[in-house]
Scaffold this active site. Structure first.
Site, PDB file in Angstrom:
ATOM      1  N   THR A   1       8.726  21.375  68.258  1.00 12.57           N
ATOM      2  CA  THR A   1       9.138  22.498  67.401  1.00 12.57           C
ATOM      3  C   THR A   1      10.621  22.424  67.001  1.00 12.57           C
ATOM      4  OG1 THR A   1       7.531  23.858  68.588  1.00 12.57           O
ATOM      5  CG2 THR A   1       9.161  25.011  67.226  1.00 12.57           C
TER       6      THR A   1
ATOM      7  N   ASN B   1       5.117  27.999  65.509  1.00 12.99           N
ATOM      8  CA  ASN B   1       5.068  28.338  66.928  1.00 12.99           C
ATOM      9  C   ASN B   1       5.313  29.839  67.077  1.00 12.99           C
ATOM     10  OD1 ASN B   1       5.343  28.579  69.661  1.00 12.99           O
ATOM     11  ND2 ASN B   1       6.959  27.042  69.889  1.00 12.99           N
TER      12      ASN B   1
ATOM     13  N   CYS C   1       6.362  30.909  71.807  1.00 10.21           N
ATOM     14  CA  CYS C   1       7.283  30.330  72.797  1.00 10.21           C
ATOM     15  C   CYS C   1       7.673  31.399  73.809  1.00 10.21           C
ATOM     16  CB  CYS C   1       8.534  29.755  72.144  1.00 10.21           C
ATOM     17  SG  CYS C   1       9.612  29.031  73.386  1.00 10.21           S
TER      18      CYS C   1
ATOM     19  N   ILE D   1      -3.908  27.099  73.948  1.00  7.79           N
ATOM     20  CA  ILE D   1      -2.872  28.094  74.083  1.00  7.79           C
ATOM     21  C   ILE D   1      -1.507  27.410  74.266  1.00  7.79           C
ATOM     22  CG2 ILE D   1      -4.344  29.854  75.126  1.00  7.79           C
ATOM     23  CD1 ILE D   1      -3.314  29.016  77.892  1.00  7.79           C
TER      24      ILE D   1
ATOM     25  N   GLY E   1      -0.326  22.673  82.318  1.00  7.08           N
ATOM     26  CA  GLY E   1      -1.006  21.722  83.190  1.00  7.08           C
ATOM     27  C   GLY E   1      -2.301  22.300  83.739  1.00  7.08           C
TER      28      GLY E   1
ATOM     29  N   ALA F   1      -0.522  18.061  76.685  1.00  7.87           N
ATOM     30  CA  ALA F   1       0.927  17.830  76.847  1.00  7.87           C
ATOM     31  C   ALA F   1       1.194  17.276  78.243  1.00  7.87           C
ATOM     32  CB  ALA F   1       1.696  19.122  76.597  1.00  7.87           C
TER      33      ALA F   1
HETATM   34  C1  LIG Z   1       7.725  19.331  77.979  1.00  4.83           C
HETATM   35  C2  LIG Z   1       7.031  20.369  77.144  1.00  4.83           C
HETATM   36  C3  LIG Z   1       7.646  20.897  76.016  1.00  4.83           C
HETATM   37  C4  LIG Z   1       6.997  21.853  75.228  1.00  4.83           C
HETATM   38  N1  LIG Z   1       7.580  22.288  74.065  1.00  4.83           N
HETATM   39  C5  LIG Z   1       6.844  23.015  73.167  1.00  4.83           C
HETATM   40  C6  LIG Z   1       7.323  23.244  71.847  1.00  4.83           C
HETATM   41  O1  LIG Z   1       8.412  22.806  71.452  1.00  4.83           O
HETATM   42  N2  LIG Z   1       6.535  23.973  71.010  1.00  4.83           N
HETATM   43  C7  LIG Z   1       5.301  24.456  71.371  1.00  4.83           C
HETATM   44  O2  LIG Z   1       4.615  25.089  70.541  1.00  4.83           O
HETATM   45  N3  LIG Z   1       4.814  24.219  72.623  1.00  4.83           N
HETATM   46  C8  LIG Z   1       5.550  23.507  73.500  1.00  4.83           C
HETATM   47  N4  LIG Z   1       5.015  23.191  74.740  1.00  4.83           N
HETATM   48  C9  LIG Z   1       3.690  23.735  75.113  1.00  4.83           C
HETATM   49  C10 LIG Z   1       2.560  22.733  74.824  1.00  4.83           C
HETATM   50  O3  LIG Z   1       2.419  22.456  73.468  1.00  4.83           O
HETATM   51  C11 LIG Z   1       1.222  23.255  75.350  1.00  4.83           C
HETATM   52  O4  LIG Z   1       0.820  24.379  74.606  1.00  4.83           O
HETATM   53  C12 LIG Z   1       1.257  23.616  76.824  1.00  4.83           C
HETATM   54  O5  LIG Z   1       2.060  22.716  77.539  1.00  4.83           O
HETATM   55  C13 LIG Z   1      -0.159  23.633  77.437  1.00  4.83           C
HETATM   56  O6  LIG Z   1      -0.733  22.353  77.387  1.00  4.83           O
HETATM   57  P1  LIG Z   1      -0.788  21.364  78.687  1.00  4.83           P
HETATM   58  O7  LIG Z   1      -1.416  22.159  79.789  1.00  4.83           O
HETATM   59  O8  LIG Z   1      -1.580  20.197  78.219  1.00  4.83           O
HETATM   60  O9  LIG Z   1       0.626  21.009  79.023  1.00  4.83           O
HETATM   61  C14 LIG Z   1       5.688  22.286  75.574  1.00  4.83           C
HETATM   62  C15 LIG Z   1       5.081  21.766  76.729  1.00  4.83           C
HETATM   63  C16 LIG Z   1       5.726  20.819  77.508  1.00  4.83           C
HETATM   64  C17 LIG Z   1       5.039  20.266  78.723  1.00  4.83           C
END
Ligand SMILES: Cc1cc2nc3c(=O)[nH]c(=O)nc-3n(C[C@H](O)[C@H](O)[C@H](O)COP(=O)(O)O)c2cc1C
Length: 359
Positions: free
Chosen positions: A77, A194, A197, A261, A289, A342
């Protein structure tokens, strides 16, 4: 478990930005071949899987992820102005057992700098605050990132608005549209806003504010024209079901897809019970996670039902706790058109290649 991730939590955001991605030793060069047979937003794809906004900080990361076979990527983002990152550390391991239910998320969670959890059980908190080097950097870097998008692959740009001095609420909404317009002018084929956040206290989580969501979606769509628009939402509790239904129905004229989400917020403390992440307003931060998979799956199912009942033309990106091929399949069964990971991808760059074997 292997503590090696392509975003190294032991280094600052700037060091990761300048020196990353970190090689983990588990990279798999994936050369897509034949004709892509999946589709999302009208684009043909080799797989309905990729990485959401966050772990891919710039074009070097985008190149790395496309090369490792993640076919649908989101650039982290960005904002219309330069904006600092929250203080280091920005990622901590969390000692959560099982699901981080909303009830559990009310209580302090232990944040650690190392973990004994297996890769499949891994949960972390991330707290960056949507840092940005500003459009002077990212507009050109996004063009570079687009040059790495191969056949059957898609790069999505994620943007957010920024509250600035003397801004009215509507100026703030307009800033989303301005950032999206900057992205649209690069030739990117999809844009995500987004709205969820959890890590910028002054800006708050917008997706629960009906007027803000509609105001922003309308303004952004007006600027990006025919480029498909995606909105990223957080988890809506069962008590918020009516609000969720209204938001999905009323944003559908502007959106091509919703991404669900983001993270689930919880207070994160150290072993003495004090706030673990340094700086004001950082007691609570976003958890992601394995422990939030329940939330992403639940939202995917509920939104699928709203879409089907109302015959809406909207696709769903399922995100949250996808650590394995089985998790990917669970999201597809729940109704996700596309799935992204992620945390799972950061610690396992072979995840796309593993999932593709089972397609
Ligand atoms: C290191 C990191 C940075 C993130 N930065 C953003 C971001 O800039 N914008 C956003 O919409 N979500 C961000 N997220 C959230 C992820 O897009 C995702 O919605 C969230 O981590 C859940 O997915 P996961 O369980 O696979 O990590 C970030 C997640 C991680 C782990």
């Amino acid at each position: 478990m292997s503590t090696s991730a392509f975003y190294d939590p032991g280094k600052t955001y700037d060091d990761n930005f300048d020196d990353g991605p970190t090689t983990t030793g588990r990279e798999v060069k994936d050369n897509n071949s034949g004709e892509p047979s999946f589709s999302f937003l009208g684009k043909k794809l080799y797989s309905p899987f990729g990485i959401p906004a966050g772990p891919l900080l710039n074009s070097d990361y985008i190149k790395y992820a496309f090369e490792n076979g993640f076919d649908v990527l989101c650039y982290k983002t960005q904002r219309s102005i330069p904006f600092n990152c929250n203080k280091f550390p920005n990622v901590m391991y969390l000692d959560v057992d099982g699901d981080l239910t909303l009830e559990k998320a009310e209580k302090p969670q232990l944040g650690l700098l190392s973990t004994n959890k297996s890769e499949k059980e891994l949960s972390i908190t991330n707290s960056f605050g949507n840092p940005s080097r500003g459009p002077e950097f990212w507009v050109n870097d996004l063009k570079k990132a687009l040059s790495y998008q191969g056949k059957g692959q898609l790069l999505i740009m994620s943007v957010v608005g920024s509250i600035q001095d003397d801004f009215s609420e509507e100026d703030y909404w307009d800033d989303f549209a301005y950032a999206a317009e900057l992205a649209a002018n690069t030739g990117v084929q999809a844009i995500e806003i987004n709205l969820s956040c959890p890590n910028v206290a002054t800006e708050g989580v917008l997706c629960y504010n009906y007027d803000a969501v509609i105001g922003i979606c309308k303004r952004v769509k007006n600027k990006v024209g025919g480029i498909p628009l995606i909105a990223k939402f957080g988890y809506f509790s069962k008590q918020q079901q009516a609000l969720l239904e209204k938001i999905i129905k009323d944003t559908s004229p502007y959106l091509a897809a919703v991404s669900v989400i983001n993270t689930i917020s919880a207070p994160v403390v150290n072993e003495s019970g004090e706030q673990a992440l340094p700086g004001p307003n950082r007691l609570k931060s976003g958890v992601c996670g394995a422990s939030i998979k329940w939330g992403g799956l639940d939202m995917t199912k509920r939104i699928r039902q709203i879409i089907d009942t109302n015959s809406l033309e909207l696709e769903i990106i399922g995100v949250g706790g996808v650590m394995t091929t089985d998790d990917f399949k669970e999201y597809r069964t729940a109704g996700a058109d596309l799935v992204q990971s992620a945390t799972g991808a950061m610690w396992n760059p072979a995840l796309a290649s593993e999932i593709k074997k089972g397609l």
